[in-house]
Design an enzyme around this catalytic site. Structure first.
Site, PDB file in Angstrom:
ATOM      1  N   ARG A 241       1.382  -0.793   0.200  1.00  0.00           N
ATOM      2  CA  ARG A 241      -0.167   0.066   0.439  1.00  0.00           C
ATOM      3  C   ARG A 241       1.069   1.231  -0.013  1.00  0.00           C
ATOM      4  O   ARG A 241       2.529   1.181   0.812  1.00  0.00           O
ATOM      5  CB  ARG A 241      -1.168  -0.045   1.186  1.00  0.00           C
ATOM      6  N   GLU A 270      -4.060   7.072  -8.062  1.00  0.00           N
ATOM      7  CA  GLU A 270      -4.872   6.009  -9.143  1.00  0.00           C
ATOM      8  C   GLU A 270      -5.608   6.335  -9.875  1.00  0.00           C
ATOM      9  O   GLU A 270      -7.026   5.595  -9.312  1.00  0.00           O
ATOM     10  CB  GLU A 270      -4.731   4.477  -8.466  1.00  0.00           C
ATOM     11  N   HIS A 289       0.082  -0.860 -10.518  1.00  0.00           N
ATOM     12  CA  HIS A 289      -0.189  -1.516  -9.342  1.00  0.00           C
ATOM     13  C   HIS A 289      -0.963  -2.960  -9.987  1.00  0.00           C
ATOM     14  O   HIS A 289      -2.382  -3.117 -10.359  1.00  0.00           O
ATOM     15  CB  HIS A 289      -2.044  -1.069  -9.176  1.00  0.00           C
TER      16      HIS A 289
END
Length: 324
Positions: A241, A270, A289
């Site tokens: 994270r 994001e 990601h």
């Protein structure tokens, strides 16, 4: 179509959900809208204001109490995976709106794979070498990369993913050390890893890989002080994270050359804005990601969504109810 339930699906960036299940039955009984681009603010509200069912792909689209309060037609809320850190589930539960999730699939395994792809890609300078060949070159001063065998791998967080990362490190002949807020010597030894203090891990590890859940005890865990402790040839990896690392401090530290490199898959915002400085730091390897993104995972997401919608339409118990 006007009388059919409105199902709004958010965050299918990969255009993947339709590819992995048979949606025919749900399509006949619902009006389904899938949004593939990120939505925020007024655009998000306009997309969901008339929804009977909202489906989220992971935690890509935050839903807070204020937004939920302005959705009077909402009858079911569903998200993929078992956990969502940006959803105020209590606001839904207080309104007696059912909340469901889906199986997560092998997301831990694919995150482990990506972690090692980043470690190997960064330590061997693979992107640079590839670009060198594309530009007509052959080798340069970074074409004599270090070896990982015999080096120390520091794993911050030794849960399912951290333990799997450790096994690969052992296979490569690395020395394994670990730390987490609740780590014990016995627990580390069970994974053939040595438990050390955070300061020792940061000062002595060639590769430092983060595998903690972001929470009050771990938010901003790696800041300017911690980064300054790292070796000048260290590699910091984060597939967990973004909140674990102070992003501005990381940018400053990479510019100063301590640590020498970083590789990250997770970001505060994001998708990462096109003008974000993180896109252009020479000693930073980035991926969008991808940790949990794999065909088997999205197949489980897709099936879980379809199974849940079919059960809801038939007034049957939800197959994967969310457990707070």
């Amino acid at each position: 179509m006007a009388n059919l339930p409105n199902v709004v699906i958010l965050g299918d960036y990969e255009h993947a959900l339709r590819r992995f299940s048979n949606w025919d039955k749900v399509d006949r009984q619902c009006h389904i809208t899938i949004h593939h681009e990120p939505l925020h603010g007024e655009a998000l509200y306009e997309a969901v204001k008339d929804a009977d069912v909202i489906v989220l792909v992971r935690d890509r689209t935050p839903f807070n109490e204020a937004l939920i309060a302005h959705l009077p037609k909402l009858k079911l809320f569903l998200f993929t995976g078992k956990r969502n850190g940006t959803l105020d589930a209590s606001a839904l539960i207080s309104r007696n709106i059912p909340v469901a999730c889906t199986p997560g699939g092998p997301s831990k395994e694919t995150t482990t794979e990506l972690t090692w792809a980043l470690i190997l890609g960064a330590s061997k300078h693979l992107v640079r070498q590839n670009n060198l060949l594309h530009s007509g070159g052959w080798r340069d001063e970074l074409s004599v990369p270090p070896m990982l065998s015999g080096e120390r791998l520091g794993i911050i967080g030794l849960g399912s993913i951290g333990s799997a990362v450790a096994k690969v490190g052992q296979a490569f002949g690395m020395e394994l050390v670990t730390w987490s807020p609740n780590m014990t010597t016995k627990r580390a030894a069970a994974q053939n890893v040595k438990s050390v203090g955070l300061e020792e891990l940061l000062k002595t590890s060639k590769v430092i890989s983060l595998h903690l859940v972001a929470g009050p005890k771990t938010k901003g865990l790696i800041g300017a002080q911690e980064l300054a402790m790292m070796r000048s040839d260290a590699l910091l990896v984060n597939t967990s994270r973004s909140a674990l690392i102070d992003t501005q401090a990381l940018q400053d530290a990479l510019a100063a050359g301590r640590p020498g490199q970083a590789a990250i898959d997770v970001f505060e915002i994001e998708p990462l804005p096109t003008n974000d400085a993180l896109r252009n730091i020479p000693n930073l390897l980035t991926t969008p990601h991808l940790g949990f993104v794999a065909e088997p995972v999205f197949a489980m997401f897709s099936k879980g969504i379809v199974d849940t919608l079919e059960a809801w339409l038939e007034h049957k118990p939800l197959p994967y109810p969310f457990e707070p």
